[in-house]
Design an enzyme around this catalytic site. Structure first.
Site, PDB file in Angstrom:
ATOM      1  N   ARG A   1       0.837  -1.196   0.000  1.00  0.00           N
ATOM      2  CA  ARG A   1       0.000   0.000   0.000  1.00  0.00           C
ATOM      3  C   ARG A   1       0.872   1.247   0.000  1.00  0.00           C
ATOM      4  NH1 ARG A   1      -5.035   2.208   3.551  1.00  0.00           N
ATOM      5  NH2 ARG A   1      -5.168   4.170   2.430  1.00  0.00           N
TER       6      ARG A   1
ATOM      7  N   ASP B   1      -8.798  -0.816   8.846  1.00  0.00           N
ATOM      8  CA  ASP B   1      -9.222   0.217   9.783  1.00  0.00           C
ATOM      9  C   ASP B   1      -9.637  -0.419  11.103  1.00  0.00           C
ATOM     10  OD1 ASP B   1      -8.920   2.431   8.065  1.00  0.00           O
ATOM     11  OD2 ASP B   1     -10.895   2.091   7.183  1.00  0.00           O
TER      12      ASP B   1
ATOM     13  N   ASP C   1      -6.516  -1.970   2.760  1.00  0.00           N
ATOM     14  CA  ASP C   1      -6.919  -0.928   3.696  1.00  0.00           C
ATOM     15  C   ASP C   1      -7.452  -1.626   4.939  1.00  0.00           C
ATOM     16  OD1 ASP C   1      -7.525   1.615   4.698  1.00  0.00           O
ATOM     17  OD2 ASP C   1      -9.522   1.613   3.807  1.00  0.00           O
TER      18      ASP C   1
ATOM     19  N   ARG D   1      -6.085   1.214  -3.327  1.00  0.00           N
ATOM     20  CA  ARG D   1      -5.216   0.585  -2.341  1.00  0.00           C
ATOM     21  C   ARG D   1      -5.209  -0.926  -2.474  1.00  0.00           C
ATOM     22  NH1 ARG D   1      -8.942   3.758   1.300  1.00  0.00           N
ATOM     23  NH2 ARG D   1      -8.097   5.163  -0.195  1.00  0.00           N
TER      24      ARG D   1
END
Length: 164
Positions: A93, A107, A105, A102
């Site tokens: 990334r 989170d 990702d 990307r």
């Protein structure tokens, strides 16, 4: 390395990929998450159209393969974030601009009942309540988990986020 908690903390992580071998990137991420998460459960993968957020429109992008993982960890929230970012880097990334495509990702969505806002880390994730691509897979795994900010369950947040 991060502090060791007195007891394992339940956490939720959202995963996404919209470039390269998306399935391979997500599989590698799950494998990496298993190194510091116990009792891990993984949602089904869902393909969703790329949608710009926060007023940022980086132009057309491939669809995103999304999912969620829940598990427990003895690491503190900052250490979890550091490990998530290391997994993103290992997947290649880059962040050439806000909203760029990307490979991976990751989170941190929820960290137990912690509510934290510090530079580079906000828990719960500040925008998860409006994102169907996060709420749907998370509701598959943990519909009764409670958002410590609103006091609402994941399933209630999902119902509220769905268009009428």
């Amino acid at each position: 390395m991060g502090r060791v908690a007195a007891a394992p903390t339940p956490i939720a992580v959202a995963l996404g990929s919209n470039t390269g071998d998306r399935h391979a990137h997500l599989a590698a991420a799950v494998s990496g998450l298993r190194r510091f998460l116990d009792d891990i459960r993984v949602s089904r993968w869902r393909e969703t159209p790329f949608e710009p957020v926060d007023g940022t429109d980086p132009g057309p992008q491939p669809p995103v393969l999304n999912g969620a993982v829940v598990g427990t960890t003895a690491l503190d929230a900052r250490a979890v974030l550091d490990r998530l970012q290391a997994l993103e880097s290992a997947a290649g990334r880059t962040r050439p601009f806000r909203g760029a495509a990307r490979t991976l990702d990751l989170d941190l969505i929820l960290y137990g009942t912690l509510v934290l806002r510090e530079p580079g880390l906000e828990v719960p994730h500040p925008r998860f309540r409006a994102r169907l691509f996060v709420l749907e897979p998370l509701a598959e795994l943990a519909p009764d988990w409670v958002d410590p900010v609103t006091g609402r369950t994941i399933s209630a947040l999902l119902r509220a986020a769905r268009p009428s």
